[in-house]
Design a protein around this motif. Structure first.
Motif, PDB file in Angstrom:
ATOM      1  N   UNK A   1      35.539  37.394  30.246  1.00  0.00           N
ATOM      2  CA  UNK A   1      36.249  37.891  29.065  1.00  0.00           C
ATOM      3  C   UNK A   1      37.682  38.307  29.361  1.00  0.00           C
ATOM      4  N   UNK A   2      38.208  37.892  30.496  1.00  0.00           N
ATOM      5  CA  UNK A   2      39.578  38.169  30.905  1.00  0.00           C
ATOM      6  C   UNK A   2      39.839  39.684  30.800  1.00  0.00           C
ATOM      7  N   UNK A   3      40.712  40.143  29.921  1.00  0.00           N
ATOM      8  CA  UNK A   3      41.013  41.572  29.854  1.00  0.00           C
ATOM      9  C   UNK A   3      39.860  42.438  29.394  1.00  0.00           C
ATOM     10  N   UNK A   4      38.893  41.851  28.696  1.00  0.00           N
ATOM     11  CA  UNK A   4      37.751  42.615  28.202  1.00  0.00           C
ATOM     12  C   UNK A   4      36.549  42.590  29.112  1.00  0.00           C
ATOM     13  N   UNK A   5      36.654  41.885  30.228  1.00  0.00           N
ATOM     14  CA  UNK A   5      35.456  41.608  31.014  1.00  0.00           C
ATOM     15  C   UNK A   5      34.837  42.851  31.656  1.00  0.00           C
ATOM     16  N   UNK A   6      35.663  43.745  32.181  1.00  0.00           N
ATOM     17  CA  UNK A   6      35.134  44.945  32.832  1.00  0.00           C
ATOM     18  C   UNK A   6      34.351  45.828  31.890  1.00  0.00           C
TER      19      UNK A   6
ATOM     20  N   UNK B   1      31.563  48.999  39.616  1.00  0.00           N
ATOM     21  CA  UNK B   1      31.960  47.836  38.835  1.00  0.00           C
ATOM     22  C   UNK B   1      33.347  47.398  39.307  1.00  0.00           C
ATOM     23  N   UNK B   2      33.434  46.157  39.811  1.00  0.00           N
ATOM     24  CA  UNK B   2      34.668  45.632  40.391  1.00  0.00           C
ATOM     25  C   UNK B   2      35.469  44.812  39.383  1.00  0.00           C
ATOM     26  N   UNK B   3      36.786  44.925  39.462  1.00  0.00           N
ATOM     27  CA  UNK B   3      37.676  44.046  38.700  1.00  0.00           C
ATOM     28  C   UNK B   3      38.899  43.757  39.559  1.00  0.00           C
ATOM     29  N   UNK B   4      39.112  42.474  39.828  1.00  0.00           N
ATOM     30  CA  UNK B   4      40.229  42.048  40.672  1.00  0.00           C
ATOM     31  C   UNK B   4      41.027  40.980  39.920  1.00  0.00           C
ATOM     32  N   UNK B   5      42.247  41.311  39.527  1.00  0.00           N
ATOM     33  CA  UNK B   5      43.003  40.476  38.599  1.00  0.00           C
ATOM     34  C   UNK B   5      44.083  39.649  39.279  1.00  0.00           C
ATOM     35  N   UNK B   6      44.508  38.582  38.572  1.00  0.00           N
ATOM     36  CA  UNK B   6      45.707  37.859  38.977  1.00  0.00           C
ATOM     37  C   UNK B   6      46.841  38.857  39.162  1.00  0.00           C
ATOM     38  N   UNK B   7      47.690  38.558  40.109  1.00  0.00           N
ATOM     39  CA  UNK B   7      48.770  39.474  40.431  1.00  0.00           C
ATOM     40  C   UNK B   7      48.356  40.520  41.439  1.00  0.00           C
ATOM     41  N   UNK B   8      47.108  40.425  41.916  1.00  0.00           N
ATOM     42  CA  UNK B   8      46.623  41.362  42.926  1.00  0.00           C
ATOM     43  C   UNK B   8      46.410  42.764  42.411  1.00  0.00           C
ATOM     44  N   UNK B   9      45.967  42.893  41.156  1.00  0.00           N
ATOM     45  CA  UNK B   9      45.752  44.208  40.548  1.00  0.00           C
ATOM     46  C   UNK B   9      44.262  44.521  40.536  1.00  0.00           C
ATOM     47  N   UNK B  10      43.854  45.512  41.311  1.00  0.00           N
ATOM     48  CA  UNK B  10      42.440  45.802  41.548  1.00  0.00           C
ATOM     49  C   UNK B  10      42.052  47.153  40.964  1.00  0.00           C
TER      50      UNK B  10
END
Length: 402
Positions: free
Chosen positions: A332-337, A385-394
């Motif tokens: 869900x991209x921005x909503x996934x977490x 709950x992990x979220x690791x985004x493009x741009x290296x934003x964790x």
């Protein structure tokens, strides 16, 4: 520092339009990914996604509201209604002044962008609806939630790609913990499953044409999803004083930046976010029983994440359960977490660990217990709950059973 608890949860996603429906699908290992039903689908090379099926905006909103609400805002308001109703809170008086909303979304009103580009470029019209800007802006959902529930405290939107919801929830947690807010509505939403939204992701060449198979050696990419998850984060003493049902304690949060590459993840950056969340929550590695992984189904993410988890947890990594529910509800991209936090609540409250479905072949670089294909009964007291985004934003969130 105040303790922070979750007293309400709501969702709409490809697995269900409510939390109970979503839990049932997660328990059954049901896949919400299927053929896309979007305009000009024949022009797409990627024709699968985790769409919210049977969504009827007119069943939830009047015509005037629909003119103002992009699909991601509609999803958000539907989820927020469930969360507020479960919490039993009424935002009036002082509580109204000390409560707010922080939501995550990467794209905001992508459907509105798509529709109006067509109007101007394809149909040749020179005018668009006067409310296009307030409909498509990333902060639209946060604003409408604040207006709907009279939330007059801190209210804004966070956009950090695939970590948006975790960052939003982490900030909401910190506000309640610090005393800046008594309660916060938080989570996130995304609705990118339209021609333009899918075509943009096609360009990255990270998309699967058949299924999302995280951690499986035969995986071939991610699958987009859509939907929302919204939660009520509340001061523990306030919740206890009014006799609220407590779903879990938000125990810790940490974020980090890889500062290295715009698309390739770093195991070191992910590990720092994981260990930071453990430290913030006062948890030892052996206290954690389950991790909801970022688990996109791409080789770059899956191998990097498994390396980060293995290094952060050491010997305990062999006894840790880690699954990716993106295999069912898509990314869900921005909503996934926000949607993935539901799997964490289910693990704590129902003792059910959601599986990683589509797992067919072990990958020696992902040699962890990924709960393959079938849900598992297990009692756990703390989860991440992990979220690791493009741009290296964790961004990593820790929950604990009360």
């Amino acid at each position: 520092m105040r303790r922070v608890v979750i007293t309400g949860a709501g969702t709409v996603n490809a697995l269900g339009l409510t939390v109970p429906e979503t839990y049932a699908a997660l328990r059954d290992g049901r896949c919400g990914i299927g053929d896309l039903d979007v305009r000009d689908v024949e022009r797409l090379s990627i024709r699968i996604g985790a769409q919210v099926r049977g969504w009827d905006a007119e069943a939830h909103f009047n015509r005037q509201q629909i003119a103002l609400y992009d699909r991601f805002t509609q999803f958000t308001l539907h989820a927020a209604k469930q969360a507020v109703e479960q919490s039993g809170l009424e935002f009036c008086g002082e509580l109204s002044m000390t409560s707010g909303v922080v939501l995550g979304t990467a794209g905001g009103g992508v459907n509105t962008w798509d529709e109006n580009y067509r109007v101007v470029y394809e149909e040749g019209k020179n005018r668009v609806h006067p409310f296009v800007v307030p409909k498509l802006m990333n902060s639209a959902a946060a604003s409408h939630v604040s207006m709907e529930y009279n939330l007059r405290g801190p209210s804004f939107s966070v956009s950090t790609a695939c970590a948006s919801s975790n960052h939003a929830m982490g900030l909401a947690f910190q506000m309640v913990r610090s005393g800046a807010a008594k309660a916060m509505l938080t989570g996130g939403a995304e609705a990118m499953l339209c021609f333009g939204g899918i075509k943009a992701w096609e360009g990255l060449r990270v998309m699967s044409k058949d299924a999302c198979r995280p951690f499986s050696a035969d995986r071939n990419g991610m699958v987009q999803g859509e939907g929302a998850g919204v939660f009520v984060f509340e001061d523990y003493d306030h919740a206890r004083a009014r006799g609220a049902q407590i779903l879990a304690e938000v125990a810790g949060f940490a974020m980090s930046s890889d500062a290295s590459d715009i698309v390739m993840p770093s195991a070191q950056g992910a590990e720092r976010a994981i260990t930071g969340a453990l430290r913030d929550a006062g948890l030892n590695p052996e206290d954690v029983g389950y991790i909801n992984a970022h688990g996109t189904g791409t080789a770059a993410n899956d191998k990097t994440e498994c390396a980060a988890v293995a290094h952060a947890f050491g010997h305990h990594a062999d006894r840790l359960m880690i699954s990716s529910t993106k295999s069912m509800h898509g990314h869900l991209i921005g909503g996934t977490g926000a949607v993935e936090l539901l799997a964490c609540l289910m693990a704590l409250n129902e003792g059910v660990i959601a599986p990683t479905i589509g797992y067919q072949e072990p990958d020696p670089e992902c040699a962890l217990d990924v709960v393959p294909n079938v849900a598992r009964q297990a009692q756990v007291d703390a989860v991440l709950s992990n979220a690791f985004a493009f741009g290296g934003l964790n961004a990593v969130i820790a929950l604990r059973k009360l």
